[in-house]
Design a protein around this motif. Sequence first.
Motif, mmCIF file in Angstrom:
data_model
loop_
_atom_site.group_PDB
_atom_site.id
_atom_site.type_symbol
_atom_site.label_atom_id
_atom_site.label_comp_id
_atom_site.label_asym_id
_atom_site.label_seq_id
_atom_site.Cartn_x
_atom_site.Cartn_y
_atom_site.Cartn_z
ATOM 1 N N GLU A 236 0.912 -1.114 -0.083
ATOM 2 C CA GLU A 236 -0.118 -0.069 0.140
ATOM 3 C C GLU A 236 0.752 1.274 0.031
ATOM 4 O O GLU A 236 0.476 2.189 -0.742
ATOM 5 C CB GLU A 236 -0.800 0.009 1.138
ATOM 6 N N GLY A 237 1.859 0.964 0.739
ATOM 7 C CA GLY A 237 2.951 2.559 0.835
ATOM 8 C C GLY A 237 3.575 2.928 -0.285
ATOM 9 O O GLY A 237 3.589 3.974 -0.825
ATOM 10 N N VAL A 238 4.150 1.568 -1.099
ATOM 11 C CA VAL A 238 4.801 1.954 -1.991
ATOM 12 C C VAL A 238 4.077 2.101 -3.561
ATOM 13 O O VAL A 238 4.185 3.186 -4.366
ATOM 14 C CB VAL A 238 5.532 0.793 -2.243
ATOM 15 N N LEU A 239 3.036 1.277 -3.601
ATOM 16 C CA LEU A 239 2.321 1.441 -5.041
ATOM 17 C C LEU A 239 0.893 2.304 -4.953
ATOM 18 O O LEU A 239 0.749 2.651 -5.891
ATOM 19 C CB LEU A 239 1.819 -0.230 -5.031
ATOM 20 N N PHE A 240 0.391 2.298 -3.627
ATOM 21 C CA PHE A 240 -0.783 3.260 -3.768
ATOM 22 C C PHE A 240 -0.444 4.847 -3.246
ATOM 23 O O PHE A 240 -0.837 5.472 -3.899
ATOM 24 C CB PHE A 240 -1.819 2.653 -2.757
ATOM 25 N N ARG A 241 0.477 4.856 -2.172
ATOM 26 C CA ARG A 241 0.680 6.033 -1.799
ATOM 27 C C ARG A 241 2.131 6.775 -2.381
ATOM 28 O O ARG A 241 2.297 8.005 -2.077
ATOM 29 C CB ARG A 241 0.885 6.043 -0.197
ATOM 30 N N LYS A 242 2.612 5.929 -3.172
ATOM 31 C CA LYS A 242 3.753 6.599 -3.875
ATOM 32 C C LYS A 242 4.900 6.785 -2.948
ATOM 33 O O LYS A 242 5.703 7.624 -3.362
ATOM 34 C CB LYS A 242 3.454 7.595 -4.773
ATOM 35 N N GLN A 243 5.078 6.028 -1.790
ATOM 36 C CA GLN A 243 6.200 6.280 -0.768
ATOM 37 C C GLN A 243 7.289 5.626 -1.131
ATOM 38 O O GLN A 243 7.449 4.645 -0.628
ATOM 39 C CB GLN A 243 5.489 6.143 0.649
ATOM 40 N N TYR A 244 7.953 5.921 -2.237
ATOM 41 C CA TYR A 244 9.062 5.100 -2.717
ATOM 42 C C TYR A 244 10.523 4.869 -1.939
ATOM 43 O O TYR A 244 11.132 3.999 -1.896
ATOM 44 C CB TYR A 244 9.663 5.644 -3.847
ATOM 45 N N TYR A 245 10.353 5.904 -0.920
ATOM 46 C CA TYR A 245 11.580 5.990 0.231
ATOM 47 C C TYR A 245 11.484 4.555 0.952
ATOM 48 O O TYR A 245 12.656 4.014 1.522
ATOM 49 C CB TYR A 245 11.315 6.935 0.904
ATOM 50 N N ARG A 246 10.376 3.899 1.069
ATOM 51 C CA ARG A 246 10.143 2.707 1.822
ATOM 52 C C ARG A 246 10.950 1.645 1.471
ATOM 53 O O ARG A 246 11.334 0.813 1.991
ATOM 54 C CB ARG A 246 8.693 2.270 1.772
ATOM 55 N N LYS B 103 -7.044 -4.220 -5.242
ATOM 56 C CA LYS B 103 -7.104 -4.909 -4.018
ATOM 57 C C LYS B 103 -6.825 -4.056 -2.750
ATOM 58 O O LYS B 103 -7.479 -4.080 -1.857
ATOM 59 C CB LYS B 103 -6.182 -6.293 -3.789
ATOM 60 N N ILE B 104 -5.892 -3.439 -2.936
ATOM 61 C CA ILE B 104 -5.508 -2.113 -1.847
ATOM 62 C C ILE B 104 -6.782 -1.330 -1.777
ATOM 63 O O ILE B 104 -7.153 -1.044 -0.499
ATOM 64 C CB ILE B 104 -4.237 -1.244 -2.396
ATOM 65 N N LYS B 105 -7.252 -0.907 -2.922
ATOM 66 C CA LYS B 105 -8.388 0.130 -2.804
ATOM 67 C C LYS B 105 -9.775 -0.601 -1.942
ATOM 68 O O LYS B 105 -10.371 0.225 -1.152
ATOM 69 C CB LYS B 105 -8.766 0.597 -4.068
ATOM 70 N N GLU B 106 -9.955 -1.964 -2.380
ATOM 71 C CA GLU B 106 -11.005 -2.447 -1.947
ATOM 72 C C GLU B 106 -10.599 -2.564 -0.271
ATOM 73 O O GLU B 106 -11.762 -2.706 0.624
ATOM 74 C CB GLU B 106 -11.157 -4.000 -2.377
ATOM 75 N N ARG B 107 -9.382 -2.820 0.081
ATOM 76 C CA ARG B 107 -9.127 -2.948 1.562
ATOM 77 C C ARG B 107 -9.372 -1.664 2.274
ATOM 78 O O ARG B 107 -9.793 -1.733 3.361
ATOM 79 C CB ARG B 107 -7.648 -3.611 1.850
ATOM 80 N N ARG B 108 -8.871 -0.608 1.488
ATOM 81 C CA ARG B 108 -9.058 0.655 2.179
ATOM 82 C C ARG B 108 -10.337 0.888 2.390
ATOM 83 O O ARG B 108 -11.121 1.506 3.442
ATOM 84 C CB ARG B 108 -8.406 1.618 1.382
ATOM 85 N N ILE B 109 -11.498 0.633 1.342
ATOM 86 C CA ILE B 109 -12.743 0.846 1.592
ATOM 87 C C ILE B 109 -13.420 0.196 2.583
ATOM 88 O O ILE B 109 -14.268 0.527 3.551
ATOM 89 C CB ILE B 109 -13.466 0.518 0.220
ATOM 90 N N SER B 110 -12.983 -1.241 2.906
ATOM 91 C CA SER B 110 -13.598 -1.864 3.995
ATOM 92 C C SER B 110 -13.081 -1.398 5.140
ATOM 93 O O SER B 110 -13.819 -1.512 6.057
ATOM 94 C CB SER B 110 -12.878 -3.494 3.626
ATOM 95 N N VAL B 111 -11.829 -1.086 5.471
ATOM 96 C CA VAL B 111 -11.543 -0.392 6.670
ATOM 97 C C VAL B 111 -12.362 0.979 7.031
ATOM 98 O O VAL B 111 -12.568 1.005 8.140
ATOM 99 C CB VAL B 111 -9.956 -0.176 6.615
ATOM 100 N N ARG B 112 -12.435 1.607 5.973
ATOM 101 C CA ARG B 112 -13.185 2.880 6.287
ATOM 102 C C ARG B 112 -14.680 2.581 6.418
ATOM 103 O O ARG B 112 -15.337 3.239 7.618
ATOM 104 C CB ARG B 112 -13.243 3.489 4.998
#
Length: 280
Positions: free
Chosen positions: A40-50, A233-242
């Motif tokens: 989620e951090g790298v691919l969805f939020r574009k936090q490539y530093y991770r 899948k990441i989007k579905e999980r984020r919606i489920s958590v929300r």
Amino acid sequence: MNIPEKIPFLSILIFVTTLYGSYKGIVSNKFIDKYLLSSEGVLFRKQYYRIISSAFVHADWPHLIFNMASFALFAFDFEKEQGILKLLLVYFSSVIGGSIFGLINNQRNPDYQAVGASGGISGLVFASILSSSPFSIILYIPLAIEIPDWVYAYLFLSISYIGMQMKKGNIGHDAHLGGAIVGIIFITLLSYENVGQRYLLALGLSGFNILLICHYFYRKGFNGFDIGRIFKKIKERRISVRQEAIVLDLDKILDQVYKHGQESLSERDRRRLEEISKEI
């Protein structure tokens, strides 16, 4: 050779920084969550530093001690013999390679998370072995056992493969294989003459590593890297958590209204209730 050239400055810096970052991560979940490798951090939020920062945090003390012992065993001598630039290129390219391999290997898992310097250390281990004359390594398990470096290399890959199968905790075992192949490639490019003296070992380790990766993906049923499916899948999980958070907040507010009346709601609760009403 003058004194500054004998001091492995980069190795010491990486060692100390990793100890500090890992200590902070072990005692603070918030800190480790900020720097660990995650789909989620790298691919969805574009936090490539991770991709790199995850190498400076570890899951627990045994994980940290094992990795730092392996790092110290190879890094200091490697930097003294090969120089700071080669250490920089081999270590961090292997970290990146291990992280990318971990993301590819776990693309079906939107909750994938990993920490540790496994990729960098793996690449460093193989770069050290292939760029040096044959040597022996003493293992204490618990008695001292002396084994040739090439045996250690094959054992390292085999144990890493087993760790991939077991998948315990957030330790990036799969980064070992990704980091190893990158380390072999880079040390071959950077120290061709040295590696050429052990070309049979280099070919054998490369082939064995590729064989393990292919066998793993064959058993797993790898269908290619589908980044669209990962996003979905990441989007579905984020919606489920929300949605779960909305249900919990609504239950809490309604319970308070039932017990103490609507007048008992704070301004914050009223705003939250209004937000929920718009989302439902």
